[in-house]
Design a protein around this motif. Structure first.
Motif, PDB file in Angstrom:
ATOM      1  N   VAL A 254      42.977  -7.574  19.859  1.00 35.77           N
ATOM      2  CA  VAL A 254      42.823  -8.971  20.274  1.00 35.77           C
ATOM      3  C   VAL A 254      43.620  -9.286  21.530  1.00 35.77           C
ATOM      4  CG1 VAL A 254      43.285 -11.377  19.606  1.00 35.77           C
ATOM      5  CG2 VAL A 254      42.327  -9.789  17.938  1.00 35.77           C
ATOM      6  N   LYS A 255      44.879  -8.840  21.563  1.00 28.96           N
ATOM      7  CA  LYS A 255      45.796  -9.238  22.646  1.00 28.96           C
ATOM      8  C   LYS A 255      46.026  -8.150  23.687  1.00 28.96           C
ATOM      9  CE  LYS A 255      47.743 -12.615  22.668  1.00 28.96           C
ATOM     10  NZ  LYS A 255      47.374 -13.916  23.263  1.00 28.96           N
TER      11      LYS A 255
ATOM     12  N   ASN B 121      50.594 -17.043  21.629  1.00 21.71           N
ATOM     13  CA  ASN B 121      49.700 -17.361  22.750  1.00 21.71           C
ATOM     14  C   ASN B 121      50.424 -18.081  23.876  1.00 21.71           C
ATOM     15  OD1 ASN B 121      47.263 -16.256  21.738  1.00 21.71           O
ATOM     16  ND2 ASN B 121      46.964 -18.035  20.411  1.00 21.71           N
TER      17      ASN B 121
ATOM     18  N   MET C 112      40.956 -13.883  14.676  1.00 24.54           N
ATOM     19  CA  MET C 112      41.393 -12.508  14.478  1.00 24.54           C
ATOM     20  C   MET C 112      42.914 -12.378  14.542  1.00 24.54           C
ATOM     21  SD  MET C 112      38.823 -10.563  13.759  1.00 24.54           S
ATOM     22  CE  MET C 112      38.343 -12.005  12.764  1.00 24.54           C
ATOM     23  N   LEU C 113      43.547 -13.214  15.365  1.00 20.24           N
ATOM     24  CA  LEU C 113      45.010 -13.197  15.417  1.00 20.24           C
ATOM     25  C   LEU C 113      45.591 -13.703  14.099  1.00 20.24           C
ATOM     26  CD1 LEU C 113      47.594 -12.690  16.965  1.00 20.24           C
ATOM     27  CD2 LEU C 113      47.385 -14.950  18.014  1.00 20.24           C
TER      28      LEU C 113
ATOM     29  N   ILE D 140      35.913  -8.254  10.025  1.00 18.73           N
ATOM     30  CA  ILE D 140      35.744  -8.461  11.464  1.00 18.73           C
ATOM     31  C   ILE D 140      34.265  -8.625  11.786  1.00 18.73           C
ATOM     32  CG2 ILE D 140      36.047  -7.429  13.751  1.00 18.73           C
ATOM     33  CD1 ILE D 140      38.451  -5.956  12.717  1.00 18.73           C
TER      34      ILE D 140
ATOM     35  N   TRP E 264      32.478 -11.784  13.495  1.00 12.89           N
ATOM     36  CA  TRP E 264      31.769 -11.532  14.766  1.00 12.89           C
ATOM     37  C   TRP E 264      30.359 -12.109  14.709  1.00 12.89           C
ATOM     38  CZ3 TRP E 264      27.536  -8.148  15.822  1.00 12.89           C
ATOM     39  CH2 TRP E 264      27.256  -7.995  17.184  1.00 12.89           C
TER      40      TRP E 264
ATOM     41  N   PHE F 167      36.825 -16.765  18.288  1.00 12.07           N
ATOM     42  CA  PHE F 167      36.830 -15.495  17.561  1.00 12.07           C
ATOM     43  C   PHE F 167      38.188 -14.801  17.634  1.00 12.07           C
ATOM     44  CE2 PHE F 167      36.114 -10.823  17.656  1.00 12.07           C
ATOM     45  CZ  PHE F 167      35.708 -10.661  16.338  1.00 12.07           C
ATOM     46  N   LYS F 168      38.768 -14.696  18.841  1.00 14.03           N
ATOM     47  CA  LYS F 168      40.053 -14.014  18.990  1.00 14.03           C
ATOM     48  C   LYS F 168      41.176 -14.766  18.294  1.00 14.03           C
ATOM     49  CE  LYS F 168      39.240 -11.343  23.204  1.00 14.03           C
ATOM     50  NZ  LYS F 168      39.741 -11.038  24.570  1.00 14.03           N
ATOM     51  N   ASP F 169      41.087 -16.093  18.272  1.00 14.10           N
ATOM     52  CA  ASP F 169      42.112 -16.891  17.587  1.00 14.10           C
ATOM     53  C   ASP F 169      42.107 -16.604  16.093  1.00 14.10           C
ATOM     54  OD1 ASP F 169      42.849 -18.250  19.972  1.00 14.10           O
ATOM     55  OD2 ASP F 169      41.117 -19.583  19.737  1.00 14.10           O
TER      56      ASP F 169
ATOM     57  N   TYR G 206      39.111 -23.115  16.777  1.00 19.96           N
ATOM     58  CA  TYR G 206      39.495 -21.715  16.948  1.00 19.96           C
ATOM     59  C   TYR G 206      38.297 -20.900  17.411  1.00 19.96           C
ATOM     60  CZ  TYR G 206      44.030 -22.188  14.591  1.00 19.96           C
ATOM     61  OH  TYR G 206      45.315 -22.523  14.261  1.00 19.96           O
TER      62      TYR G 206
ATOM     63  N   SER H  75      50.953 -18.102  15.587  1.00 16.84           N
ATOM     64  CA  SER H  75      49.848 -17.751  16.484  1.00 16.84           C
ATOM     65  C   SER H  75      49.923 -18.569  17.777  1.00 16.84           C
ATOM     66  CB  SER H  75      48.495 -17.955  15.800  1.00 16.84           C
ATOM     67  OG  SER H  75      48.258 -19.324  15.527  1.00 16.84           O
TER      68      SER H  75
END
Length: 265
Positions: free
Chosen positions: A136-137, A223, A67-68, A45, A49, A63-65, A61, A219
Protein backbone atom coordinates in the motif's frame (compact mmCIF):
# COMPACT_ATOMS: atom_id res chain seq x y z
CA UNK A 1 8.22 1.72 39.20
CA UNK A 2 10.90 1.92 36.52
CA UNK A 3 12.49 -1.24 37.87
CA UNK A 4 9.16 -3.10 37.67
CA UNK A 5 8.68 -2.02 34.04
CA UNK A 6 12.22 -3.17 33.25
CA UNK A 7 11.52 -6.56 34.84
CA UNK A 8 8.28 -6.90 32.88
CA UNK A 9 10.04 -6.24 29.57
CA UNK A 10 12.81 -8.65 30.52
CA UNK A 11 10.26 -11.38 31.27
CA UNK A 12 8.43 -10.69 27.99
CA UNK A 13 11.73 -10.92 26.10
CA UNK A 14 12.55 -14.23 27.78
CA UNK A 15 9.19 -15.74 26.90
CA UNK A 16 9.39 -14.39 23.34
CA UNK A 17 12.73 -16.12 22.75
CA UNK A 18 11.50 -19.30 24.42
CA UNK A 19 8.28 -19.37 22.35
CA UNK A 20 10.22 -18.83 19.12
CA UNK A 21 12.51 -21.74 20.01
CA UNK A 22 9.47 -23.90 20.76
CA UNK A 23 7.61 -23.23 17.52
CA UNK A 24 10.75 -23.58 15.41
CA UNK A 25 11.15 -27.16 16.61
CA UNK A 26 8.28 -27.95 14.23
CA UNK A 27 9.24 -25.69 11.34
CA UNK A 28 7.09 -27.32 8.71
CA UNK A 29 3.98 -26.99 10.85
CA UNK A 30 4.93 -23.41 11.70
CA UNK A 31 5.35 -22.46 8.05
CA UNK A 32 2.14 -24.20 6.96
CA UNK A 33 0.04 -22.49 9.64
CA UNK A 34 1.66 -19.09 9.15
CA UNK A 35 1.45 -18.98 5.37
CA UNK A 36 -1.97 -20.58 5.46
CA UNK A 37 -3.17 -17.60 7.48
CA UNK A 38 -1.48 -15.19 5.05
CA UNK A 39 -3.31 -16.81 2.11
CA UNK A 40 -6.60 -16.80 4.03
CA UNK A 41 -6.30 -13.09 4.79
CA UNK A 42 -5.16 -12.25 1.26
CA UNK A 43 -8.52 -13.41 -0.09
CA UNK A 44 -10.10 -10.30 1.43
CA UNK A 45 -7.93 -8.04 -0.74
CA UNK A 46 -9.66 -9.46 -3.79
CA UNK A 47 -13.08 -8.76 -2.23
CA UNK A 48 -12.25 -5.11 -1.52
CA UNK A 49 -10.62 -4.69 -4.94
CA UNK A 50 -13.84 -5.80 -6.66
CA UNK A 51 -15.90 -3.54 -4.40
CA UNK A 52 -13.79 -0.44 -5.09
CA UNK A 53 -13.93 -1.12 -8.82
CA UNK A 54 -17.62 -0.29 -8.52
CA UNK A 55 -17.48 2.63 -6.06
CA UNK A 56 -15.03 5.50 -5.61
CA UNK A 57 -15.03 5.54 -1.83
CA UNK A 58 -16.76 4.06 1.21
CA UNK A 59 -17.21 6.26 4.26
CA UNK A 60 -14.57 8.62 2.89
CA UNK A 61 -12.01 5.85 2.49
CA UNK A 62 -10.43 4.68 -0.75
CA UNK A 63 -9.05 1.23 -1.53
CA UNK A 64 -5.56 1.97 -0.18
CA UNK A 65 -7.00 3.56 2.96
CA UNK A 66 -9.00 0.43 3.75
CA UNK A 67 -5.99 -1.76 3.04
CA UNK A 68 -3.95 0.26 5.53
CA UNK A 69 -6.64 -0.42 8.14
CA UNK A 70 -6.37 -4.12 7.31
CA UNK A 71 -2.59 -4.00 7.57
CA UNK A 72 -2.73 -2.36 11.00
CA UNK A 73 -5.50 -4.55 12.39
CA UNK A 74 -4.00 -7.79 11.05
CA UNK A 75 -0.49 -7.16 12.39
CA UNK A 76 -1.85 -5.82 15.69
CA UNK A 77 -4.09 -8.88 16.15
CA UNK A 78 -1.23 -11.18 15.18
CA UNK A 79 1.29 -9.47 17.44
CA UNK A 80 -1.16 -9.62 20.34
CA UNK A 81 -1.46 -13.40 20.11
CA UNK A 82 2.21 -13.91 19.26
CA UNK A 83 3.33 -12.15 22.45
CA UNK A 84 0.26 -12.55 24.68
CA UNK A 85 -0.83 -15.98 23.49
CA UNK A 86 -2.63 -16.88 26.71
CA UNK A 87 -4.91 -13.85 26.72
CA UNK A 88 -7.84 -15.88 25.43
CA UNK A 89 -7.45 -18.53 28.16
CA UNK A 90 -7.66 -16.37 31.29
CA UNK A 91 -11.28 -17.17 32.11
CA UNK A 92 -10.67 -20.91 31.86
CA UNK A 93 -7.56 -20.60 34.02
CA UNK A 94 -9.47 -18.64 36.67
CA UNK A 95 -12.38 -21.08 36.80
CA UNK A 96 -10.15 -24.16 36.85
CA UNK A 97 -7.79 -22.80 39.49
CA UNK A 98 -4.85 -22.82 37.09
CA UNK A 99 -3.37 -19.49 38.19
CA UNK A 100 -1.65 -21.08 41.19
CA UNK A 101 1.52 -21.95 39.27
CA UNK A 102 1.96 -18.36 38.13
CA UNK A 103 1.14 -16.82 41.51
CA UNK A 104 3.83 -18.88 43.23
CA UNK A 105 6.57 -17.57 40.93
CA UNK A 106 8.50 -14.37 41.81
CA UNK A 107 7.36 -12.65 38.61
CA UNK A 108 4.55 -10.33 37.61
CA UNK A 109 1.62 -12.81 37.49
CA UNK A 110 -0.28 -11.07 34.67
CA UNK A 111 2.74 -10.78 32.36
CA UNK A 112 3.74 -14.31 33.29
CA UNK A 113 0.29 -15.64 32.37
CA UNK A 114 -0.09 -13.69 29.13
CA UNK A 115 3.34 -14.34 27.67
CA UNK A 116 3.77 -18.01 28.54
CA UNK A 117 2.19 -19.10 25.27
CA UNK A 118 2.23 -18.07 21.62
CA UNK A 119 -0.31 -18.80 18.88
CA UNK A 120 1.47 -20.12 15.78
CA UNK A 121 -1.09 -18.96 13.20
CA UNK A 122 -0.85 -15.42 14.61
CA UNK A 123 2.62 -15.13 13.09
CA UNK A 124 0.91 -15.34 9.70
CA UNK A 125 -1.43 -12.46 10.60
CA UNK A 126 1.56 -10.35 11.64
CA UNK A 127 3.48 -11.09 8.44
CA UNK A 128 0.40 -10.46 6.29
CA UNK A 129 -0.06 -6.98 7.76
CA UNK A 130 3.58 -6.07 7.18
CA UNK A 131 3.54 -7.24 3.55
CA UNK A 132 0.24 -5.43 2.96
CA UNK A 133 1.71 -2.20 4.35
CA UNK A 134 4.53 -2.26 1.79
CA UNK A 135 2.07 -3.03 -1.00
CA UNK A 136 0.00 0.00 0.00
CA UNK A 137 2.65 2.52 1.07
CA UNK A 138 5.74 1.33 -0.77
CA UNK A 139 9.14 1.63 0.92
CA UNK A 140 8.18 4.48 3.21
CA UNK A 141 10.67 4.03 6.06
CA UNK A 142 9.20 6.71 8.32
CA UNK A 143 5.71 5.40 7.70
CA UNK A 144 6.84 1.82 8.38
CA UNK A 145 8.43 2.75 11.71
CA UNK A 146 5.19 4.45 12.73
CA UNK A 147 3.30 1.40 11.49
CA UNK A 148 5.38 -0.92 13.69
CA UNK A 149 4.92 1.34 16.71
CA UNK A 150 1.16 1.51 16.20
CA UNK A 151 0.99 -2.27 15.77
CA UNK A 152 2.56 -2.53 19.22
CA UNK A 153 0.19 0.00 20.81
CA UNK A 154 -2.83 -1.60 19.12
CA UNK A 155 -1.80 -5.09 20.23
CA UNK A 156 -1.38 -3.81 23.79
CA UNK A 157 -4.85 -2.24 23.71
CA UNK A 158 -6.29 -5.42 22.18
CA UNK A 159 -4.78 -7.52 24.97
CA UNK A 160 -5.75 -5.00 27.65
CA UNK A 161 -9.41 -4.97 26.60
CA UNK A 162 -9.50 -8.78 26.65
CA UNK A 163 -7.77 -8.93 30.05
CA UNK A 164 -10.35 -6.48 31.38
CA UNK A 165 -13.23 -8.61 30.10
CA UNK A 166 -11.72 -11.90 31.29
CA UNK A 167 -11.09 -10.36 34.73
CA UNK A 168 -14.86 -10.20 35.15
CA UNK A 169 -14.65 -13.97 35.68
CA UNK A 170 -13.38 -13.27 39.19
CA UNK A 171 -16.80 -11.78 39.92
CA UNK A 172 -19.29 -13.25 37.45
CA UNK A 173 -18.01 -16.71 36.57
CA UNK A 174 -17.67 -17.83 32.98
CA UNK A 175 -17.41 -14.84 30.61
CA UNK A 176 -15.72 -16.64 27.71
CA UNK A 177 -18.70 -15.90 25.46
CA UNK A 178 -18.45 -12.18 26.23
CA UNK A 179 -14.68 -12.25 25.66
CA UNK A 180 -15.14 -13.96 22.28
CA UNK A 181 -17.80 -11.42 21.33
CA UNK A 182 -15.46 -8.60 22.34
CA UNK A 183 -12.68 -10.09 20.19
CA UNK A 184 -15.02 -10.20 17.19
CA UNK A 185 -16.12 -6.60 17.82
CA UNK A 186 -12.51 -5.41 18.04
CA UNK A 187 -11.65 -7.09 14.75
CA UNK A 188 -14.84 -6.16 12.90
CA UNK A 189 -14.81 -2.49 13.84
CA UNK A 190 -11.11 -2.20 12.97
CA UNK A 191 -11.31 -3.36 9.35
CA UNK A 192 -14.13 -1.18 8.04
CA UNK A 193 -13.99 2.54 7.18
CA UNK A 194 -14.72 4.76 10.16
CA UNK A 195 -17.18 6.85 8.14
CA UNK A 196 -19.78 4.09 7.97
CA UNK A 197 -20.29 4.21 11.73
CA UNK A 198 -22.67 6.92 12.89
CA UNK A 199 -24.14 8.34 16.10
CA UNK A 200 -23.43 6.73 19.43
CA UNK A 201 -21.61 3.83 17.80
CA UNK A 202 -18.80 6.18 16.86
CA UNK A 203 -18.27 7.11 20.52
CA UNK A 204 -18.05 3.42 21.40
CA UNK A 205 -15.17 3.09 18.90
CA UNK A 206 -13.15 5.50 21.02
CA UNK A 207 -14.10 4.11 24.42
CA UNK A 208 -15.41 0.59 25.12
CA UNK A 209 -14.11 -0.74 21.79
CA UNK A 210 -11.00 1.40 21.17
CA UNK A 211 -10.77 0.74 17.43
CA UNK A 212 -10.34 4.48 16.92
CA UNK A 213 -7.07 4.49 18.85
CA UNK A 214 -6.01 1.11 17.47
CA UNK A 215 -6.31 1.75 13.73
CA UNK A 216 -8.26 4.87 12.71
CA UNK A 217 -6.08 7.54 14.30
CA UNK A 218 -2.85 5.60 13.59
CA UNK A 219 -3.75 5.38 9.89
CA UNK A 220 -4.17 9.17 9.80
CA UNK A 221 -0.84 9.73 11.53
CA UNK A 222 0.93 7.39 9.12
CA UNK A 223 -0.53 9.26 6.15
CA UNK A 224 0.14 12.70 7.65
CA UNK A 225 2.01 12.96 10.93
CA UNK A 226 0.19 14.83 13.67
CA UNK A 227 1.93 15.04 17.09
CA UNK A 228 -1.34 15.61 18.98
CA UNK A 229 -2.98 12.52 17.49
CA UNK A 230 0.23 10.58 18.05
CA UNK A 231 0.20 11.44 21.77
CA UNK A 232 -3.50 10.55 21.98
CA UNK A 233 -2.72 7.01 20.80
CA UNK A 234 0.13 6.68 23.30
CA UNK A 235 -2.10 7.99 26.08
CA UNK A 236 -4.93 5.60 25.18
CA UNK A 237 -2.52 2.64 25.31
CA UNK A 238 -1.31 3.64 28.78
CA UNK A 239 -4.88 4.13 30.02
CA UNK A 240 -5.92 0.68 28.82
CA UNK A 241 -2.85 -0.90 30.44
CA UNK A 242 -3.88 0.76 33.70
CA UNK A 243 -7.48 -0.45 33.38
CA UNK A 244 -6.40 -4.02 32.62
CA UNK A 245 -3.94 -4.17 35.52
CA UNK A 246 -6.45 -2.65 37.92
CA UNK A 247 -9.26 -5.03 36.94
CA UNK A 248 -7.05 -8.12 37.04
CA UNK A 249 -5.36 -7.48 40.37
CA UNK A 250 -8.54 -6.34 42.11
CA UNK A 251 -10.25 -9.48 40.87
CA UNK A 252 -7.29 -11.61 41.90
CA UNK A 253 -8.11 -10.87 45.55
CA UNK A 254 -11.29 -12.91 45.03
CA UNK A 255 -9.47 -15.82 43.36
CA UNK A 256 -9.87 -19.20 45.02
CA UNK A 257 -7.00 -21.54 44.20
CA UNK A 258 -7.21 -25.29 43.91
CA UNK A 259 -10.54 -25.37 42.09
CA UNK A 260 -9.40 -28.55 40.35
CA UNK A 261 -9.28 -30.45 43.64
CA UNK A 262 -12.38 -32.64 43.96
CA UNK A 263 -13.29 -34.12 47.29
CA UNK A 264 -14.43 -37.70 46.77
CA UNK A 265 -16.05 -39.17 49.82
Amino acid sequence: MLMEVKKAFKLMGYYFRFNISSVMEYRVSFLIQSFGMVINNAAFIFFWWILFNNVNSIGGYGFKDVMLLWALSSSAYGLCFVIFGNVGQITRMILNGELDTYLLQPKDPLINILCSKTIVSAWGDTLYGIVLFFLVKGFDIKGFLLFLLFCVTASIMFASVLVTIHALSFYAGNVEGLAQLTTEFLISFSIYPEGIFKGGLKYILYSLIPAGFMVYIPSRVINEFNPVLFLEVMGAALIWIGIAYSMFYKGLKKYESGNLIINKL
